[in-house]
Design a protein around this motif. Sequence first.
Motif, PDB file in Angstrom:
ATOM      1  N   ILE A  96       0.848  -1.212  -0.235  1.00 15.78           N
ATOM      2  CA  ILE A  96       0.238  -0.033   0.435  1.00 15.78           C
ATOM      3  C   ILE A  96       0.722   0.950  -0.229  1.00 15.78           C
ATOM      4  O   ILE A  96       1.861   1.270   0.299  1.00 15.78           O
ATOM      5  CB  ILE A  96      -0.717   0.129   1.342  1.00 15.78           C
ATOM      6  N   HIS A 112      -8.030  -5.978   2.315  1.00 13.75           N
ATOM      7  CA  HIS A 112      -6.799  -6.185   2.014  1.00 13.75           C
ATOM      8  C   HIS A 112      -6.056  -5.815   1.693  1.00 13.75           C
ATOM      9  O   HIS A 112      -5.388  -5.758   1.729  1.00 13.75           O
ATOM     10  CB  HIS A 112      -7.527  -6.771   0.118  1.00 13.75           C
ATOM     11  N   GLY A 113      -6.255  -4.246   0.776  1.00 16.54           N
ATOM     12  CA  GLY A 113      -5.456  -3.315   0.556  1.00 16.54           C
ATOM     13  C   GLY A 113      -3.892  -2.964  -0.793  1.00 16.54           C
ATOM     14  O   GLY A 113      -3.888  -2.269  -0.949  1.00 16.54           O
ATOM     15  N   VAL A 114      -4.218  -4.576  -1.656  1.00 19.45           N
ATOM     16  CA  VAL A 114      -2.678  -4.163  -2.042  1.00 19.45           C
ATOM     17  C   VAL A 114      -2.807  -3.533  -3.423  1.00 19.45           C
ATOM     18  O   VAL A 114      -4.385  -3.994  -4.428  1.00 19.45           O
ATOM     19  CB  VAL A 114      -3.049  -5.671  -2.557  1.00 19.45           C
ATOM     20  N   VAL A 116      -3.390  -0.245  -3.939  1.00 21.96           N
ATOM     21  CA  VAL A 116      -3.311   1.017  -2.907  1.00 21.96           C
ATOM     22  C   VAL A 116      -2.653   1.823  -3.150  1.00 21.96           C
ATOM     23  O   VAL A 116      -2.162   2.390  -2.877  1.00 21.96           O
ATOM     24  CB  VAL A 116      -4.852   0.819  -1.510  1.00 21.96           C
ATOM     25  N   TYR A 131     -11.747  -0.359  -0.455  1.00 18.78           N
ATOM     26  CA  TYR A 131     -11.262  -1.840  -1.332  1.00 18.78           C
ATOM     27  C   TYR A 131      -9.702  -1.827  -1.705  1.00 18.78           C
ATOM     28  O   TYR A 131      -8.613  -0.669  -2.438  1.00 18.78           O
ATOM     29  CB  TYR A 131     -11.787  -2.563  -1.725  1.00 18.78           C
ATOM     30  N   GLN A 132      -9.278  -2.634  -1.893  1.00 20.14           N
ATOM     31  CA  GLN A 132      -8.085  -3.197  -2.962  1.00 20.14           C
ATOM     32  C   GLN A 132      -8.110  -3.084  -4.368  1.00 20.14           C
ATOM     33  O   GLN A 132      -8.486  -2.677  -5.121  1.00 20.14           O
ATOM     34  CB  GLN A 132      -7.125  -4.834  -3.476  1.00 20.14           C
ATOM     35  N   ALA A 158     -13.329  -1.709  -4.747  1.00 13.42           N
ATOM     36  CA  ALA A 158     -11.967  -2.808  -5.615  1.00 13.42           C
ATOM     37  C   ALA A 158     -11.843  -2.188  -7.158  1.00 13.42           C
ATOM     38  O   ALA A 158     -12.647  -1.987  -7.911  1.00 13.42           O
ATOM     39  CB  ALA A 158     -12.474  -3.566  -5.747  1.00 13.42           C
TER      40      ALA A 158
END
Length: 269
Positions: A96, A112-114, A116, A131-132, A158
Amino acid sequence: MSCSPPSPPLSRRLWPAGPARWLGQLAQASGIATLRADFQIIFERDPAARHWLEVLCCYPGLHAIAVYRLAHWLHQRGVPFWPRLIAHLGRCLTGIDIHPAAQIGKGVFIDHGVGVVIGETAIVGDYTLIYQGVTLGGTGKETGKRHPTVGSRVVIGAGAKVLGNIHIGDYARIGAGSVVLRDVPAHCTAVGVPSRIVGQCNTTVTPLEHAQLPDTEAKTIQHLLNRIEALEAQVQRLTHCTHPSPASALPTIVPDSHSRSASPEEALV
């Protein structure tokens, strides 16, 4: 007999006054209430969160927010190099990327964050859900305020891209995969590429009901199909009126009810 000043406590000798004062200022600046809100909001927004130790150790969104708050605190005090380095290490750890100069409110949850990305001049309001794959970025190389301002309690789906110096109102909802280039009013839903305002939403009660987002493309296609059917029916009616069939063009002979058929003798006469 000389009176020597009392020696400082053991904690002061083991931990110098400078770092201790800095940590105290950091806790006061970031706010214990803010850190608590960042932690507690996970249990409200994520049904998979069951134990506090699991959330503390296994949620990259929480780690990214905590690292950001440290880097942001240093950035506000004009410390060079270290805020960007801390943000870079946080990105390597969590996936992130949050610029230290961004302004993020309390209770923000990055699920989740991947992938961002939150830009330098972005502003994120309190209790926003991200969201991601979300990007809060700019649209060029202009200076000054060039990133979006997101209100409070906004839900960003997302993969959504919110670009430019635009404003997302409170309680708004951005559909997954949308590209937002214009302002979104409060309590409204934006979906599509580029995004379109499709109606109002109720994120106050149901912030996670993504199934309620309308399918604007399906509605548009259905509207076009209905229009085509109506035009075809109209063309058929006009064709029958302007070009009648040969059978309908022949005159119709209606027999006289008062006339009688001639007998063979009368016909010979």
